[in-house]
Scaffold this motif. Structure first.
Motif, PDB file in Angstrom:
ATOM      1  N   LEU A   1       0.845  -1.255  -0.053  1.00 10.74           N
ATOM      2  CA  LEU A   1       0.125   0.173   0.166  1.00 10.74           C
ATOM      3  C   LEU A   1       0.697   1.191  -0.138  1.00 10.74           C
ATOM      4  CD1 LEU A   1      -3.019  -0.945   2.393  1.00 10.74           C
ATOM      5  CD2 LEU A   1      -3.001  -1.228  -0.033  1.00 10.74           C
ATOM      6  N   ILE A   2       1.935   1.344   0.503  1.00 10.42           N
ATOM      7  CA  ILE A   2       3.079   2.268   0.494  1.00 10.42           C
ATOM      8  C   ILE A   2       4.282   1.727   0.148  1.00 10.42           C
ATOM      9  CG2 ILE A   2       1.941   3.596   2.087  1.00 10.42           C
ATOM     10  CD1 ILE A   2       3.784   2.797   4.434  1.00 10.42           C
ATOM     11  N   HIS A   3       5.435   2.417  -0.276  1.00 13.70           N
ATOM     12  CA  HIS A   3       6.745   1.848  -0.643  1.00 13.70           C
ATOM     13  C   HIS A   3       7.621   2.503   0.056  1.00 13.70           C
ATOM     14  CE1 HIS A   3       4.776  -0.559  -3.907  1.00 13.70           C
ATOM     15  NE2 HIS A   3       4.182   0.657  -4.331  1.00 13.70           N
ATOM     16  N   PRO A   4       9.002   1.770   0.346  1.00 19.16           N
ATOM     17  CA  PRO A   4       9.949   2.400   1.427  1.00 19.16           C
ATOM     18  C   PRO A   4      10.499   3.653   0.540  1.00 19.16           C
ATOM     19  CG  PRO A   4      10.706   0.252   0.261  1.00 19.16           C
ATOM     20  CD  PRO A   4       9.175   0.590   0.095  1.00 19.16           C
ATOM     21  N   ASP A   5      10.915   4.487   1.371  1.00 17.74           N
ATOM     22  CA  ASP A   5      12.030   5.491   0.891  1.00 17.74           C
ATOM     23  C   ASP A   5      13.365   5.144   0.681  1.00 17.74           C
ATOM     24  OD1 ASP A   5      10.154   7.725   0.616  1.00 17.74           O
ATOM     25  OD2 ASP A   5      10.289   7.560   3.026  1.00 17.74           O
ATOM     26  N   ARG A   6      13.803   3.959   1.457  1.00 10.97           N
ATOM     27  CA  ARG A   6      15.103   3.176   1.529  1.00 10.97           C
ATOM     28  C   ARG A   6      14.786   1.804   1.607  1.00 10.97           C
ATOM     29  NH1 ARG A   6      17.991   7.534   5.570  1.00 10.97           N
ATOM     30  NH2 ARG A   6      17.480   9.350   4.402  1.00 10.97           N
ATOM     31  N   GLY A   7      15.660   0.990   0.843  1.00  6.23           N
ATOM     32  CA  GLY A   7      15.725  -0.370   1.239  1.00  6.23           C
ATOM     33  C   GLY A   7      14.578  -1.103   0.465  1.00  6.23           C
ATOM     34  N   THR A   8      14.769  -2.249   0.647  1.00 12.96           N
ATOM     35  CA  THR A   8      13.896  -3.399  -0.309  1.00 12.96           C
ATOM     36  C   THR A   8      13.255  -4.262   0.475  1.00 12.96           C
ATOM     37  OG1 THR A   8      15.770  -4.787  -0.454  1.00 12.96           O
ATOM     38  CG2 THR A   8      15.639  -3.128  -1.977  1.00 12.96           C
ATOM     39  N   ILE A   9      12.016  -4.968   0.094  1.00 17.83           N
ATOM     40  CA  ILE A   9      11.045  -5.781   0.532  1.00 17.83           C
ATOM     41  C   ILE A   9      10.729  -6.852  -0.260  1.00 17.83           C
ATOM     42  CG2 ILE A   9       8.699  -6.009   1.568  1.00 17.83           C
ATOM     43  CD1 ILE A   9       8.961  -2.986   2.245  1.00 17.83           C
ATOM     44  N   GLU A  10      10.659  -7.898   0.153  1.00 16.21           N
ATOM     45  CA  GLU A  10      10.284  -9.333  -0.793  1.00 16.21           C
ATOM     46  C   GLU A  10       9.286  -9.937   0.129  1.00 16.21           C
ATOM     47  OE1 GLU A  10      13.132 -11.913  -2.660  1.00 16.21           O
ATOM     48  OE2 GLU A  10      13.184 -10.355  -4.340  1.00 16.21           O
ATOM     49  N   VAL A  11       8.270 -10.359  -0.352  1.00 15.06           N
ATOM     50  CA  VAL A  11       7.214 -10.953   0.439  1.00 15.06           C
ATOM     51  C   VAL A  11       6.657 -12.302  -0.267  1.00 15.06           C
ATOM     52  CG1 VAL A  11       4.818 -10.794   1.099  1.00 15.06           C
ATOM     53  CG2 VAL A  11       5.910  -8.855   0.718  1.00 15.06           C
ATOM     54  N   ARG A  12       7.309 -13.250   0.180  1.00 10.33           N
ATOM     55  CA  ARG A  12       7.454 -14.765  -0.244  1.00 10.33           C
ATOM     56  C   ARG A  12       8.142 -14.599  -1.776  1.00 10.33           C
ATOM     57  NH1 ARG A  12       4.298 -19.518   1.671  1.00 10.33           N
ATOM     58  NH2 ARG A  12       3.915 -19.066   3.927  1.00 10.33           N
ATOM     59  N   GLY A  13       9.027 -13.662  -1.913  1.00  9.87           N
ATOM     60  CA  GLY A  13       9.797 -13.600  -3.341  1.00  9.87           C
ATOM     61  C   GLY A  13       9.019 -12.757  -4.119  1.00  9.87           C
ATOM     62  N   ILE A  14       8.093 -11.771  -3.821  1.00  7.38           N
ATOM     63  CA  ILE A  14       7.411 -11.167  -4.639  1.00  7.38           C
ATOM     64  C   ILE A  14       7.603  -9.769  -4.252  1.00  7.38           C
ATOM     65  CG2 ILE A  14       5.035 -10.382  -5.357  1.00  7.38           C
ATOM     66  CD1 ILE A  14       3.938 -13.137  -4.756  1.00  7.38           C
ATOM     67  N   SER A  15       7.934  -8.698  -4.879  1.00  9.11           N
ATOM     68  CA  SER A  15       7.908  -7.368  -4.597  1.00  9.11           C
ATOM     69  C   SER A  15       6.763  -6.775  -4.480  1.00  9.11           C
ATOM     70  CB  SER A  15       8.995  -6.934  -5.864  1.00  9.11           C
ATOM     71  OG  SER A  15       8.803  -5.375  -5.760  1.00  9.11           O
ATOM     72  N   PRO A  16       6.669  -5.959  -3.525  1.00  3.53           N
ATOM     73  CA  PRO A  16       5.523  -5.152  -3.246  1.00  3.53           C
ATOM     74  C   PRO A  16       5.045  -4.224  -4.485  1.00  3.53           C
ATOM     75  CG  PRO A  16       6.709  -5.373  -1.290  1.00  3.53           C
ATOM     76  CD  PRO A  16       7.570  -5.810  -2.268  1.00  3.53           C
ATOM     77  N   HIS A  17       6.250  -3.940  -5.158  1.00  4.32           N
ATOM     78  CA  HIS A  17       6.047  -3.137  -6.498  1.00  4.32           C
ATOM     79  C   HIS A  17       5.151  -3.973  -7.718  1.00  4.32           C
ATOM     80  CE1 HIS A  17       8.111   0.345  -5.235  1.00  4.32           C
ATOM     81  NE2 HIS A  17       9.273  -0.561  -4.628  1.00  4.32           N
ATOM     82  N   ARG A  18       4.872  -5.442  -7.249  1.00  6.39           N
ATOM     83  CA  ARG A  18       4.084  -6.021  -8.237  1.00  6.39           C
ATOM     84  C   ARG A  18       2.541  -6.456  -7.639  1.00  6.39           C
ATOM     85  NH1 ARG A  18       7.101  -9.098 -11.942  1.00  6.39           N
ATOM     86  NH2 ARG A  18       4.781  -9.409 -12.773  1.00  6.39           N
ATOM     87  N   PRO A  19       1.833  -5.407  -7.534  1.00  4.55           N
ATOM     88  CA  PRO A  19       0.611  -5.704  -6.811  1.00  4.55           C
ATOM     89  C   PRO A  19      -0.393  -6.516  -7.739  1.00  4.55           C
ATOM     90  CG  PRO A  19       0.501  -3.477  -8.070  1.00  4.55           C
ATOM     91  CD  PRO A  19       1.801  -4.046  -8.120  1.00  4.55           C
ATOM     92  N   GLU A  20      -0.196  -6.839  -8.725  1.00  2.23           N
ATOM     93  CA  GLU A  20      -1.172  -7.992  -9.566  1.00  2.23           C
ATOM     94  C   GLU A  20      -0.711  -9.184  -8.883  1.00  2.23           C
ATOM     95  OE1 GLU A  20       2.695  -7.532 -12.049  1.00  2.23           O
ATOM     96  OE2 GLU A  20       1.450  -6.280 -11.002  1.00  2.23           O
ATOM     97  N   LEU A  21       0.711  -9.500  -8.631  1.00  2.00           N
ATOM     98  CA  LEU A  21       1.054 -10.965  -7.869  1.00  2.00           C
ATOM     99  C   LEU A  21       0.669 -10.845  -6.590  1.00  2.00           C
ATOM    100  CD1 LEU A  21       4.514 -11.456  -9.829  1.00  2.00           C
ATOM    101  CD2 LEU A  21       2.121 -12.318 -10.367  1.00  2.00           C
ATOM    102  N   LEU A  22       1.079  -9.760  -5.699  1.00  2.00           N
ATOM    103  CA  LEU A  22       1.053  -9.685  -4.054  1.00  2.00           C
ATOM    104  C   LEU A  22      -0.511 -10.045  -4.023  1.00  2.00           C
ATOM    105  CD1 LEU A  22       2.680  -9.295  -1.786  1.00  2.00           C
ATOM    106  CD2 LEU A  22       2.246  -6.891  -1.872  1.00  2.00           C
ATOM    107  N   MET A  23      -1.512  -9.462  -4.547  1.00  2.00           N
ATOM    108  CA  MET A  23      -2.869  -9.463  -4.100  1.00  2.00           C
ATOM    109  C   MET A  23      -3.339 -10.900  -3.957  1.00  2.00           C
ATOM    110  SD  MET A  23      -4.895  -7.924  -7.206  1.00  2.00           S
ATOM    111  CE  MET A  23      -6.380  -8.327  -6.369  1.00  2.00           C
ATOM    112  N   LYS A  24      -2.798 -11.628  -5.067  1.00  4.96           N
ATOM    113  CA  LYS A  24      -3.083 -12.996  -5.079  1.00  4.96           C
ATOM    114  C   LYS A  24      -2.679 -14.106  -3.614  1.00  4.96           C
ATOM    115  CE  LYS A  24      -3.362 -13.257 -10.088  1.00  4.96           C
ATOM    116  NZ  LYS A  24      -2.978 -13.862 -11.373  1.00  4.96           N
ATOM    117  N   THR A  25      -1.546 -13.560  -3.193  1.00  3.36           N
ATOM    118  CA  THR A  25      -0.887 -14.306  -2.223  1.00  3.36           C
ATOM    119  C   THR A  25      -1.091 -13.642  -0.909  1.00  3.36           C
ATOM    120  OG1 THR A  25       1.009 -15.486  -1.642  1.00  3.36           O
ATOM    121  CG2 THR A  25       1.352 -13.359  -2.194  1.00  3.36           C
TER     122      THR A  25
END
Length: 309
Positions: free
Chosen positions: A52-76
């Motif tokens: 829903l928001i993105h970091p100003d610094r650093g990176t995030i992965e959610v079970r291998g999915i980037s939060p910048h890929r909402p079309e994939l993230l919303m499924k999992t």
């Protein structure tokens, strides 16, 4: 694909206001509770991992999915915020159904999943009633149903136990446990601190946008070296046992409790305390039991946060 939720040196600012700062986490499947006062950064962490928001610094992965890929993230991932955002003009069933249709399910499958989700949170009897007529606890449950209806691998739940009566609270925790045993993530925040160490696989303590400690309750307690460990010691002659304990250099404090049958013992070395108690027992002093007094989130939070809100 990784089954972890990872934060690598993540910071988020709202203008000049700090959300979270230099957060590095590796969250495995299971029940993880985010614990901290209002404004500590719990909701920011949840919004970050949900995309829903993105970091100003650093990176995030959610079970291998980037939060910048909402079309994939919303499924999992399924997210239930603490905000009472369910449309009051819809029935509970319509609310769940509309979310499933947005996920791309057919009308028939969406209806089946909606009923299944409502059954899981014990709301089938109220399914045809408008959300406007729901109690606070029922609205909380319908939001949970909306988050889990598409069977995500990750549930992110902001204050999910607020407003629930004891029976529904127990049923909800049982649901969390079931999800965890299936290898899924259940990430939740809670102010019900005394429950966290009962149902969580790990806790993450947050204050002022920073991670103060993380891990299992016992493991986090093991990392705290600047504060003595506390034990409740039951014995038949507390004064005698106290005097013997005071001769040990690892003892920080000993108090005889008002019941006259127990001591509160603070030690800087738990192994040394165990050895000392064995010696004291061999001298003929009956020791009936030793119970850790601070392996709970309330005590940890007081230790680590210092009671600041």
């Amino acid at each position: 694909m990784s089954d972890l939720i990872t934060f690598d040196e993540v910071s988020k600012f709202y203008g000049e206001v700090l959300g979270v700062n230099h957060v590095t986490l590796n969250i495995p499947p299971g029940i993880t509770s985010l614990v901290g006062p209002n404004g500590s950064g719990k909701t920011t962490l949840m919004n970050l991992m949900s995309g829903l928001i993105h970091p100003d610094r650093g990176t995030i992965e959610v079970r291998g999915i980037s939060p910048h890929r909402p079309e994939l993230l919303m499924k999992t991932l399924g997210y239930a915020t603490q905000y009472d955002a369910a449309p009051r003009g819809l029935t509970g069933f319509e609310f769940i159904l509309s979310g499933l249709l947005l996920h791309g399910f057919s009308q028939k499958e969406a209806e089946q999943r909606a009923w299944a989700a409502l059954e899981r949170v014990s709301l089938t009897d109220a399914a045809r009633r408008k959300v406007a007529a729901y109690s606070k606890g029922m609205r909380q449950r319908v939001r949970l149903a909306g988050a889990l209806a598409h069977e995500p691998q990750i549930l992110v739940l902001d204050e999910p136990l607020n407003g629930l009566d004891p029976l529904v609270r127990a049923e909800t925790i049982a649901l969390f446990r079931q999800y965890a045993t299936e290898g899924r993530h259940v990430i939740l925040s809670s102010h019900v601190l005394q429950e966290v160490d009962v149902f969580s696989d790990q806790v993450i303590l947050i204050a002022n946008g920073m991670i103060i400690a993380e891990g299992q309750i016992r493991g986090v307690r093991d990392e705290i070296t600047e504060h003595p460990s506390q034990y409740l010691l039951r014995c038949t002659n507390p004064s005698r046992v106290a005097s013997l304990l005071f001769q040990e250099d690892h003892i920080a404090e000993v108090k005889v409790n008002e019941d006259g049958a127990s001591l509160l013992v603070m030690t800087r070395n738990r192994e040394a305390l165990a050895q000392a108690l064995s010696r004291i027992a061999l001298l003929g002093n009956d020791i009936d039991g030793v119970v850790p007094f601070d392996e709970n989130v309330d005590a940890l939070y007081e230790y680590l946060i210092g009671g600041r809100s």
